[in-house]
Design a protein around this motif. Structure first.
Motif, PDB file in Angstrom:
ATOM      1  N   HIS A  72       0.840  -1.196   0.000  1.00  0.00           N
ATOM      2  CA  HIS A  72       0.000   0.000   0.000  1.00  0.00           C
ATOM      3  C   HIS A  72       0.883   1.257   0.000  1.00  0.00           C
ATOM      4  CE1 HIS A  72      -3.365   2.649   0.743  1.00  0.00           C
ATOM      5  NE2 HIS A  72      -2.682   3.192   1.739  1.00  0.00           N
ATOM      6  N   GLU A  76       0.983   4.094  -2.902  1.00  0.00           N
ATOM      7  CA  GLU A  76       0.625   5.479  -2.606  1.00  0.00           C
ATOM      8  C   GLU A  76       1.785   6.439  -2.840  1.00  0.00           C
ATOM      9  OE1 GLU A  76      -2.452   6.743  -1.796  1.00  0.00           O
ATOM     10  OE2 GLU A  76      -3.049   4.725  -2.379  1.00  0.00           O
ATOM     11  N   HIS A  80       2.582   7.964  -7.216  1.00  0.00           N
ATOM     12  CA  HIS A  80       1.992   9.294  -7.225  1.00  0.00           C
ATOM     13  C   HIS A  80       2.164   9.868  -8.633  1.00  0.00           C
ATOM     14  CE1 HIS A  80       1.512  13.570  -6.326  1.00  0.00           C
ATOM     15  NE2 HIS A  80       0.794  13.155  -5.292  1.00  0.00           N
TER      16      HIS A  80
END
Length: 135
Positions: A72, A76, A80
């Motif tokens: 995760h 993230e 980006h």
């Protein structure tokens, strides 16, 4: 070892046994710096606390929870949109540089070849009969 004997120049990591789990060998204790190891079928813990008793960190974490958190975080942080754009731009810059370098090398090689061709008129040439003759 059979794979290693077939490719003796291959790095050992390519021929050896691969880790069974995603994060095997990559984790370390935040308290003492020792490696985090599988302490049960489903959990990771500090190897120094578990094996030597030299670390006070007795906490453990489920492998599935740890892997989910890491993946995760990677998704993230690394995926980006701005970072992806920067990566693509840098990739294109490197590709352009490589193409320019290759073109320069080719031009230099072609000039050297052009200079050497007039001198090769007196070389031996193969004949259709299989014998080498003076050209």
């Amino acid at each position: 070892m059979a794979a290693r004997s077939e490719h003796p120049t291959a790095p050992a990591s390519e021929c050896g046994r691969r880790p069974a789990y995603l994060l095997s060998g990559l984790l370390e204790c935040g308290c003492c710096g020792a490696g985090y190891i599988k302490i049960s079928a489903t959990r990771y813990g500090c190897s120094a606390a578990r094996n030597r008793g030299t670390c006070d960190n007795r906490r453990s974490i489920a492998r599935t929870d740890l892997e989910a958190r890491v993946l995760h975080g990677l998704k993230e942080k690394l995926m980006h949109p701005e970072l992806v754009r920067e990566f693509i731009a840098e990739f294109h810059r490197e590709m352009q540089k490589d193409q320019t370098d290759a073109q320069t090398t080719r031009q230099v090689s072609e000039r050297r070849l052009a200079k050497s061709e007039p001198r090769s008129t007196g070389c031996l040439q193969p004949s259709p009969t299989g014998c080498i003759t003076q050209a």
